[in-house]
Design an enzyme around this catalytic site. Structure first.
Site, mmCIF file in Angstrom:
data_model
loop_
_atom_site.group_PDB
_atom_site.id
_atom_site.type_symbol
_atom_site.label_atom_id
_atom_site.label_comp_id
_atom_site.label_asym_id
_atom_site.label_seq_id
_atom_site.Cartn_x
_atom_site.Cartn_y
_atom_site.Cartn_z
ATOM 1 N N SER A 20 37.732 61.386 28.112
ATOM 2 C CA SER A 20 37.470 60.171 28.608
ATOM 3 C C SER A 20 38.564 58.931 28.090
ATOM 4 C CB SER A 20 36.230 59.780 28.176
ATOM 5 O OG SER A 20 35.729 58.475 28.374
ATOM 6 N N HIS A 53 45.187 52.545 20.625
ATOM 7 C CA HIS A 53 43.652 52.673 21.145
ATOM 8 C C HIS A 53 42.878 52.784 19.638
ATOM 9 C CE1 HIS A 53 40.010 53.149 23.418
ATOM 10 N NE2 HIS A 53 39.761 54.198 22.531
ATOM 11 N N LYS A 74 41.839 56.641 30.310
ATOM 12 C CA LYS A 74 42.196 55.442 30.412
ATOM 13 C C LYS A 74 43.222 54.919 29.942
ATOM 14 C CE LYS A 74 37.829 55.064 28.824
ATOM 15 N NZ LYS A 74 36.399 54.994 28.726
HETATM 16 N N1 URA Z 1 34.494 56.011 24.266
HETATM 17 C C1 URA Z 1 35.056 56.457 25.482
HETATM 18 O O1 URA Z 1 35.701 55.803 26.135
HETATM 19 N N2 URA Z 1 34.413 57.551 26.039
HETATM 20 C C2 URA Z 1 33.524 58.480 25.226
HETATM 21 O O2 URA Z 1 33.243 59.356 25.728
HETATM 22 C C3 URA Z 1 33.355 57.953 24.119
HETATM 23 C C4 URA Z 1 33.841 56.853 23.422
#
Ligand code: URA
Ligand code: CA
Length: 433
Positions: free
Chosen positions: A183, A82, A187
């Site tokens: 966050s 990522h 994912k």
């Molecule tokens: N990118 C994300 O996916 N989440 C965040 O909080 C900041 C950047």
């Protein structure tokens, strides 16, 4: 439990329990807790932070708010990569076939998204016929037989993150390390990764502009990953200028092909070898970073990486001829040149401005419904540290229908030239494991 008590607890600097964090995230996902209470709570987190346990629990609660992808039917350690985002970051297109060619399984879920250029999927769609509309079973079979496949993002992952991120965006609470780290990590975890390599960008064109902030974010994400049983490594890399030379969709595919042939830009090539070697080590395909790097270099030199790219394209319905004939990629009608007004050394290229310029040409989406033009974009000819003479070309714009003059001015303004010699910026600042 009452949300108001939890807001006060965080406001007063205390740590939450796992149950409290679950209560907040579940309640918010189900609309049982209103935006205004979660806003107040996010602000309390912003000021009072979270400890390592709270960060891991928060990430877990966000993962569990929606669907998760089960990749257990794929053999081997599934390593995801990522990047925290930058301009002209073509690394996914290169890394997927590159690490697959040495046996690392790449099961990539990718999106389109908003931004300066399209996402990985848009770029891949520059290849005639290429499709990411495959079933989960096809996806898993492809990774097992070919070591690499890309599937479109489902909408059902991490709904709590979608709500929370949207709320943070309008309440001044985006820039909080525990909230950003949870966050991003939620994912990756929901998408089924066993291990994760993070490319945390730092510099003027990055989300985190300062090295110490970037390190703090990297350390937070590595800890969350490790606390939740996923080996995680973070590389901190430079985003003081765009990566590589190309910013666009088909243009970046061309650059990816060049790089897989061993003829890519130095910075992009180096970053891919660095990220790729950490992926190979986490996937247990190599004992050391040095050994992994040698394997990747050999794969480029022998042509195995390029063959893997062709196999990947063909198996998802794309025309792999393009790899040997990149001139068949979508091309723009016109090329306009941005020239230097004076002699000097390039000391700055404001990455965000170059990104916005690419978007003005039509390479990216301003809103979810914008249509992107795969052919257009920007090709940089000079990077930081290069010497230029007055009248020499700094960048070429690949243009279809956009009004070009304002874009020329924007790109020119993104460059700063100085009389004194300038050193190219360091590319890799740190690795956190
Ligand atoms: N990118 C994300 O996916 N989440 C965040 O909080 C900041 C950047
Ligand atoms: Ca690039």
């Amino acid at each position: 439990m009452r949300m108001v008590d939890l807001i006060q607890k965080k406001r007063d600097g205390y740590a939450h329990t796992k149950e409290e964090i679950r209560f907040i995230i579940d309640g918010y996902t189900k609309d049982d807790i209103p935006d205004y209470q979660v806003s107040a709570w996010s602000m309390a987190v912003y000021f009072n932070d979270m400890n390592d346990d709270e960060r891991a629990w928060l990430t877990e609660a966000i993962v569990n708010s929606g669907e998760t992808i089960d990749l257990s039917a794929i053999e081997g350690v599934k390593v995801d990569k990522h990047s925290t985002g930058g301009v002209g970051d073509t690394t996914t297109l290169i890394l997927a076939p590159l690490v697959a060619s040495i046996g690392v399984p790449v099961a990539k879920m990718s999106g389109r998204g908003l931004g300066h250029t399209g996402g990985t999927i848009d770029k891949l769609e520059s290849l005639k016929g290429f499709s990411v509309e495959i079933t989960n079973d096809e996806f898993i079979n492809l990774v097992n037989t070919n070591k690499v496949a890309v599937i479109g993002q489902t909408d059902n992952l991490t709904p709590a993150d979608k709500k929370l991120y949207g709320l943070r965006d309008v309440t001044g609470t985006v820039n909080s390390i525990p909230l950003i780290a949870s966050s991003i990590m939620s994912k990756k975890l929901a998408a089924g990764a066993d291990a994760i390599v993070l490319d945390v960008k730092t510099g003027a064109g990055a989300f985190m502009k300062k090295l110490d902030q970037s390190k703090e974010l990297a350390e937070a994400m590595v800890k969350i990953g490790n606390n939740l049983g996923r080996n995680t490594t973070a590389v901190i890399s430079d985003m003081n200028q765009p990566l590589g030379f190309m910013i666009g969709n088909a243009l970046e595919v061309k650059e990816a092909i060049d790089t897989l042939k061993g003829e890519g830009p130095d910075d992009l090539t180096e970053l891919c070898y660095t990220l790729g070697s950490h992926m190979a080590v986490l996937a247990k395909k190599a004992e050391t970073i040095e050994e992994a790097r040698q394997m990747l270099k050999d794969a480029v030199e022998s042509g195995a990486a390029l063959e893997q790219f062709k196999l990947f394209i063909r198996s998802q319905g794309g025309d792999a001829e393009v790899v040997d004939h990149p001139e068949q990629l979508p091309t723009a009608k016109n090329v306009a040149e941005v020239t230097a007004d004076q002699d000097g050394f390039v000391s700055e290229i404001i990455a965000d401005e170059i990104g916005t310029a690419a978007m003005l040409l039509g390479a990216g989406r301003a809103t979810k419904d914008s249509v992107i033009d795969l052919a257009v974009g920007i090709e940089l000819h000079k990077k930081i540290g290069d010497h230029v003479q007055a009248g020499e070309v700094l960048a070429s714009l690949h243009v279809n229908d956009a009004e070009v003059e304002p874009v020329i001015q924007k790109v020119k303004a993104a460059y700063t030239l100085t009389d004194n010699e300038v050193k190219a910026p360091q590319l890799i600042y740190d690795v956190i494991r």
